[in-house]
Design a protein around this motif. Structure first.
Motif, PDB file in Angstrom:
ATOM      1  N   ILE A 188      34.355  48.141  31.454  1.00 33.12           N
ATOM      2  CA  ILE A 188      34.804  48.864  32.645  1.00 33.12           C
ATOM      3  C   ILE A 188      35.605  50.089  32.235  1.00 33.12           C
ATOM      4  CG2 ILE A 188      36.194  48.702  34.757  1.00 33.12           C
ATOM      5  CD1 ILE A 188      35.781  45.499  34.211  1.00 33.12           C
ATOM      6  N   GLY A 189      35.181  51.262  32.688  1.00 34.03           N
ATOM      7  CA  GLY A 189      35.930  52.498  32.466  1.00 34.03           C
ATOM      8  C   GLY A 189      36.683  52.884  33.722  1.00 34.03           C
ATOM      9  N   LEU A 190      37.986  52.699  33.743  1.00 37.08           N
ATOM     10  CA  LEU A 190      38.760  52.953  34.967  1.00 37.08           C
ATOM     11  C   LEU A 190      38.876  54.441  35.291  1.00 37.08           C
ATOM     12  CD1 LEU A 190      41.711  50.414  34.656  1.00 37.08           C
ATOM     13  CD2 LEU A 190      39.652  50.222  36.069  1.00 37.08           C
ATOM     14  N   GLY A 191      38.838  55.308  34.267  1.00 34.15           N
ATOM     15  CA  GLY A 191      38.959  56.736  34.534  1.00 34.15           C
ATOM     16  C   GLY A 191      40.279  57.072  35.203  1.00 34.15           C
ATOM     17  N   ASN A 192      40.197  57.889  36.253  1.00 31.26           N
ATOM     18  CA  ASN A 192      41.412  58.368  36.923  1.00 31.26           C
ATOM     19  C   ASN A 192      42.035  57.363  37.884  1.00 31.26           C
ATOM     20  OD1 ASN A 192      40.796  60.697  35.583  1.00 31.26           O
ATOM     21  ND2 ASN A 192      40.868  62.029  37.372  1.00 31.26           N
ATOM     22  N   ARG A 193      41.357  56.243  38.133  1.00 26.93           N
ATOM     23  CA  ARG A 193      41.910  55.146  38.928  1.00 26.93           C
ATOM     24  C   ARG A 193      42.297  55.592  40.338  1.00 26.93           C
ATOM     25  NH1 ARG A 193      44.480  56.412  35.141  1.00 26.93           N
ATOM     26  NH2 ARG A 193      46.555  56.187  35.998  1.00 26.93           N
ATOM     27  N   LEU A 194      41.280  55.995  41.087  1.00 27.42           N
ATOM     28  CA  LEU A 194      41.519  56.454  42.463  1.00 27.42           C
ATOM     29  C   LEU A 194      42.230  55.373  43.270  1.00 27.42           C
ATOM     30  CD1 LEU A 194      40.707  58.999  44.269  1.00 27.42           C
ATOM     31  CD2 LEU A 194      39.012  57.469  45.254  1.00 27.42           C
ATOM     32  N   ASN A 195      41.650  54.177  43.309  1.00 29.30           N
ATOM     33  CA  ASN A 195      42.347  53.064  43.967  1.00 29.30           C
ATOM     34  C   ASN A 195      42.082  51.720  43.297  1.00 29.30           C
ATOM     35  OD1 ASN A 195      39.714  52.600  44.871  1.00 29.30           O
ATOM     36  ND2 ASN A 195      40.390  51.908  46.892  1.00 29.30           N
ATOM     37  N   VAL A 196      41.437  51.747  42.131  1.00 28.45           N
ATOM     38  CA  VAL A 196      41.285  50.527  41.326  1.00 28.45           C
ATOM     39  C   VAL A 196      41.921  50.804  39.970  1.00 28.45           C
ATOM     40  CG1 VAL A 196      39.684  48.915  40.234  1.00 28.45           C
ATOM     41  CG2 VAL A 196      39.170  49.823  42.517  1.00 28.45           C
ATOM     42  N   ASP A 197      43.071  50.174  39.759  1.00 27.95           N
ATOM     43  CA  ASP A 197      43.826  50.341  38.516  1.00 27.95           C
ATOM     44  C   ASP A 197      43.851  48.993  37.802  1.00 27.95           C
ATOM     45  OD1 ASP A 197      45.465  51.402  36.531  1.00 27.95           O
ATOM     46  OD2 ASP A 197      46.934  52.245  37.923  1.00 27.95           O
ATOM     47  N   PHE A 198      44.651  48.881  36.767  1.00 24.81           N
ATOM     48  CA  PHE A 198      44.719  47.626  36.009  1.00 24.81           C
ATOM     49  C   PHE A 198      45.080  46.420  36.879  1.00 24.81           C
ATOM     50  CE2 PHE A 198      45.202  50.677  32.492  1.00 24.81           C
ATOM     51  CZ  PHE A 198      44.229  50.182  31.628  1.00 24.81           C
ATOM     52  N   PRO A 199      46.060  46.503  37.795  1.00 28.20           N
ATOM     53  CA  PRO A 199      46.394  45.312  38.579  1.00 28.20           C
ATOM     54  C   PRO A 199      45.205  44.775  39.382  1.00 28.20           C
ATOM     55  CG  PRO A 199      48.121  46.959  38.792  1.00 28.20           C
ATOM     56  CD  PRO A 199      46.983  47.626  38.084  1.00 28.20           C
ATOM     57  N   GLU A 200      44.468  45.670  40.036  1.00 28.45           N
ATOM     58  CA  GLU A 200      43.320  45.231  40.832  1.00 28.45           C
ATOM     59  C   GLU A 200      42.236  44.610  39.953  1.00 28.45           C
ATOM     60  OE1 GLU A 200      45.824  47.868  42.942  1.00 28.45           O
ATOM     61  OE2 GLU A 200      44.704  48.354  41.097  1.00 28.45           O
ATOM     62  N   MET A 201      42.012  45.205  38.791  1.00 26.41           N
ATOM     63  CA  MET A 201      40.974  44.684  37.919  1.00 26.41           C
ATOM     64  C   MET A 201      41.385  43.356  37.306  1.00 26.41           C
ATOM     65  SD  MET A 201      37.939  45.247  37.254  1.00 26.41           S
ATOM     66  CE  MET A 201      37.922  46.830  38.090  1.00 26.41           C
ATOM     67  N   LEU A 202      42.644  43.212  36.963  1.00 23.38           N
ATOM     68  CA  LEU A 202      43.133  41.937  36.444  1.00 23.38           C
ATOM     69  C   LEU A 202      42.995  40.831  37.484  1.00 23.38           C
ATOM     70  CD1 LEU A 202      46.282  43.241  34.560  1.00 23.38           C
ATOM     71  CD2 LEU A 202      44.476  41.868  33.503  1.00 23.38           C
ATOM     72  N   GLU A 203      43.337  41.151  38.714  1.00 24.54           N
ATOM     73  CA  GLU A 203      43.221  40.150  39.785  1.00 24.54           C
ATOM     74  C   GLU A 203      41.770  39.708  39.960  1.00 24.54           C
ATOM     75  OE1 GLU A 203      44.378  39.595  44.519  1.00 24.54           O
ATOM     76  OE2 GLU A 203      45.051  41.358  43.410  1.00 24.54           O
ATOM     77  N   TYR A 204      40.841  40.663  39.906  1.00 25.87           N
ATOM     78  CA  TYR A 204      39.429  40.307  40.051  1.00 25.87           C
ATOM     79  C   TYR A 204      38.947  39.470  38.869  1.00 25.87           C
ATOM     80  CZ  TYR A 204      34.391  40.653  39.949  1.00 25.87           C
ATOM     81  OH  TYR A 204      33.064  40.331  39.857  1.00 25.87           O
ATOM     82  N   LEU A 205      39.262  39.893  37.664  1.00 29.92           N
ATOM     83  CA  LEU A 205      38.771  39.204  36.470  1.00 29.92           C
ATOM     84  C   LEU A 205      39.386  37.817  36.303  1.00 29.92           C
ATOM     85  CD1 LEU A 205      38.729  42.216  33.996  1.00 29.92           C
ATOM     86  CD2 LEU A 205      36.730  41.064  34.983  1.00 29.92           C
TER      87      LEU A 205
END
Length: 460
Positions: A188-205
């Motif tokens: 997953i390449g988060l890039g500029n993280r418009l509204n999905v940053d590390f916290p959101e991705m951690l919660e999903y994973l």
């Protein structure tokens, strides 16, 4: 909040590509190629100047599409993105990958303003966006390569999710992982993280059944406390390995121009990562190697390491690394010592570190020694070093004994060999759940990572 749409993002049945083209010099071509070579669902190219792209019907406008796409990949000039994104939202699409750059990371006067406008637009509809300024995402398990790099789908399927702010880091890690036999569930390449940053991705994973270990490459984040809290919430059920860049001032400043990150003080950030339950890596090799060990082996709950080597030199290097990592060489029990002296001739090294060099051709004897050490209650973890010597007919690796021993005690293996000689041996060892590395240093450091995770699990 975004869980449903993140599931759709990684598991779409239909994908639209805004900016799709047959022109190999355009990014939209490479996105289409990635999809065509991986995705089993329906693909809908969008290009107002074409009737067909990749032999598929091309559509001029979002409103012309015959279905509402689950996922939209946008790779068009930044000036057109707001309108096209709005059309997708009106149509009902709620998951996006925006590859286009030129937002808050760039020295463009309206870059930050456009970023905020897009963020406001998608959040009104509770939609999720990976990017902008991203290479995309890859879900290896569900056959989705939503990126501009077709070769990324060649990575081995595994149970590690790699989350990175930098697409370049993913492109560096992926070929290394292919060589080292490291498998991923998602990249997953988060890039500029418009509204999905590390916290959101951690919660999903945390709830992703395909992922057993999460590897993070971090430049910075706008909400470090939330990210740390998510790591703390999930670290007991899934190990999290993290590497933080920006140790020095120039790198810290570079992260702002790379993905628009606020990097923060390196030492404070890393200390917080450790405190909240992440296993911290200092190099990219450590990041993926630690993740490999944590995804395959049990935690180590003590500092006592046994080193078993085919040649003394590898054992010495491994011992040095054990000491550098703050662990210690295990002191074998009297029963183990007695049996080793019975099994091995006097011209071998029969105490920790054990040197099997002069009996290397006796595969059964070597296997007995490895299993014996694994049964010793004074041993918390084992590092095994095997190096190709003489010829394959003379020297065999006790694969079955290695796998059985690793069920008794956590183990990492250094297996170094010329190309085309022991490839099958490595595969068999790893199929048995034992991680294999190319050097004794990284094999020891990976035991240390298992020890770090053991400490995390023992915290009250």
């Amino acid at each position: 909040m975004y869980a449903v749409h993140l599931r759709t993002l990684f598991n779409p049945k239909t994908v639209a590509v805004a900016g799709a083209t047959d022109n190999e010099e355009k990014m939209g071509y490479h996105v289409m190629k990635s999809l065509v070579e991986s995705f089993d669902g329906e693909i809908y190219p969008l290009n107002p100047g074409k009737n067909q792209v990749f032999g598929m019907t091309a559509y001029s406008r979002v409103g012309d599409l015959p279905v509402t796409p689950d996922l939209a990949i946008i790779v068009i000039p930044r000036e057109k993105i707001r309108d096209v994104l709005g059309e997708f939202l009106d149509r009902g699409t709620r998951a996006f990958v925006i590859i286009t750059s030129g937002f808050r990371e760039a020295e463009i006067p309206d870059g930050g303003k456009l970023h905020e406008e897009l963020k406001s637009l998608v959040e009104k509809e509770n939609a999720v966006v990976i990017g902008p300024n991203t290479f995309g995402i890859v879900n290896v398990r569900s056959r989705l390569n939503a990126s501009f790099t077709p070769a990324l789908f060649k990575v081995k399927s595994g149970n590690i999710a790699l989350v990175s702010q930098s697409g370049g880091i993913c492109h560096l890690i992926a070929p290394y992982a292919m060589k080292e036999g490291i498998g991923f569930s998602k990249i997953i390449g988060l890039g500029n993280r418009l509204n999905v940053d590390f916290p959101e991705m951690l919660e999903y994973l945390a709830g992703d059944d395909d992922t057993d270990c999460i590897a993070l490459y971090i430049e910075g984040t706008e909400n470090p406390r939330k990210m740390l809290e998510k790591i703390y919430e999930i670290c007991r059920s899934k190990p999290v390995v993290a590497m933080k860049s920006g140790r020095f001032r120039k790198a810290d400043r570079a992260s702002k121009s790379h993905t628009g990150s606020m990097a923060g003080d390196y030492r404070i950030f890393v200390s917080a990562l450790k405190q909240y339950g992440a296993v911290v890596a200092e190099t990219l090799e450590e990041l993926v190697s630690f993740a490999k060990a944590l995804s395959m082996q049990k935690p180590v709950f003590g500092d006592r390491v046994a080193v078993v080597s085919l040649v003394a030199g590898l054992g010495m290097v491994a011992c040095d690394t054990v000491e550098k990592c703050g662990m210690k060489l295990a002191r074998f029990s009297e029963d183990t010592r007695h049996q080793l002296f019975e099994l091995l001739p006097p011209y071998t090294i029969r105490d920790n570190p054990v040197d099997l060099g002069f009996v290397a051709n006796d595969v059964d004897l070597c296997g007995k020694v490895i299993e014996l050490i694994a049964e010793d209650e004074n041993v918390d973890g084992i590092v095994l070093n095997y190096i190709y010597s003489w010829s394959g007919e003379f020297l065999k690796v006790p694969v079955n004994s290695i796998v059985r021993a690793a069920r008794q005690k956590p183990m990492t293996v250094c297996l170094n060999y010329p190309p085309g000689t022991w490839n099958d041996v490595r595969e068999r060892i790893e199929e048995g759940g034992v991680p294999v590395y190319s050097t004794p240093e990284i094999a020891v450091k990976s035991i240390w990572a298992l020890r770090n995770y053991g400490r995390i699990l023992l915290r009250e």
